[in-house]
Design an enzyme around this catalytic site. Structure first.
Site, PDB file in Angstrom:
ATOM      1  N   GLN A  77       2.268  -5.246   8.530  1.00 29.95           N
ATOM      2  CA  GLN A  77       1.330  -6.121   7.818  1.00 29.95           C
ATOM      3  C   GLN A  77       2.120  -7.348   7.347  1.00 29.95           C
ATOM      4  OE1 GLN A  77       0.132  -5.018   3.802  1.00 29.95           O
ATOM      5  NE2 GLN A  77      -1.985  -5.565   4.297  1.00 29.95           N
ATOM      6  N   HIS A 121       6.438  -3.846   0.722  1.00 26.25           N
ATOM      7  CA  HIS A 121       5.999  -2.502   0.345  1.00 26.25           C
ATOM      8  C   HIS A 121       5.918  -1.594   1.564  1.00 26.25           C
ATOM      9  CE1 HIS A 121       2.126  -4.406   1.449  1.00 26.25           C
ATOM     10  NE2 HIS A 121       1.758  -3.188   1.822  1.00 26.25           N
ATOM     11  N   GLU A 124       2.216   2.021  -1.458  1.00 29.83           N
ATOM     12  CA  GLU A 124       0.772   1.918  -1.334  1.00 29.83           C
ATOM     13  C   GLU A 124       0.234   3.191  -0.687  1.00 29.83           C
ATOM     14  OE1 GLU A 124      -2.527  -1.009   0.857  1.00 29.83           O
ATOM     15  OE2 GLU A 124      -0.390  -1.456   1.020  1.00 29.83           O
ATOM     16  N   GLU A 175      -3.385 -12.363   5.543  1.00 27.48           N
ATOM     17  CA  GLU A 175      -2.628 -11.287   6.168  1.00 27.48           C
ATOM     18  C   GLU A 175      -3.020 -11.086   7.615  1.00 27.48           C
ATOM     19  OE1 GLU A 175      -4.515  -7.121   5.427  1.00 27.48           O
ATOM     20  OE2 GLU A 175      -4.368  -8.127   3.484  1.00 27.48           O
ATOM     21  N   HIS A 208       1.623   1.446   7.187  1.00 29.84           N
ATOM     22  CA  HIS A 208       2.171   0.132   7.515  1.00 29.84           C
ATOM     23  C   HIS A 208       3.348  -0.215   6.618  1.00 29.84           C
ATOM     24  CE1 HIS A 208      -0.769  -1.053   4.347  1.00 29.84           C
ATOM     25  NE2 HIS A 208       0.137  -1.986   4.049  1.00 29.84           N
TER      26      HIS A 208
END
Length: 140
Positions: A59, A83, A133, A43, A7
């Site tokens: 996301q 991110h 991530e 989220e 994502h």
């Protein structure tokens, strides 16, 4: 090591407004919503497509407070990409391999992520300024 882009995390001030924009403009569907107190965010995960190893998502992240990591990001940089998350088979194993190559880990152990996943973050200064991530998807 990486199986896919899991994502792209996007920081926003108004989660409902951004959900409406991404749903209407790009015809994406919300597949999960949650409040993650540990990370200080509300989220929503919007499904893009499925591929080998799992799905890809947008996301959307709204901070629960101004002093949360996403709240601080918004104050400093405004709305936008926060991110990039890469899907991995085994987050613990991938963390060890990456750390052995000199990349610092922000997490020493995996933690709870969206949709039951296990996640860990890499230090952005070691990855060209990009918060990165690692995501091990939940077993289905």
């Amino acid at each position: 090591m990486f199986m896919r882009i899991d994502h792209i995390g996007i920081a926003c001030r108004d989660l409902e407004e951004k959900i409406a924009f991404f749903s209407e403009t790009f015809e994406l569907t919300v597949v999960a919503r949650e409040v993650n107190e540990e990370q200080g965010v509300k989220e929503a995960m919007l499904h893009i497509a499925d591929g080998e190893g799992g799905g890809s998502y947008i996301q959307l992240l709204e901070p629960l407070s101004e002093d949360s990591p996403v709240g601080k990001f918004l104050a400093k940089r405004g709305e936008g990409v926060h991110h990039v998350a890469f899907g991995v088979r085994d987050v613990t194993e991938t963390m060890a391999k990456i750390n052995e190559k000199g990349v610092r880990l922000l997490d020493q152990h995996p933690r709870h992520g969206s949709m039951g996943s296990e996640i860990a973050f890499l230090h952005p200064k070691d990855v060209g300024g990009m918060l990165t991530e690692l995501v091990q998807a939940a077993k289905r």
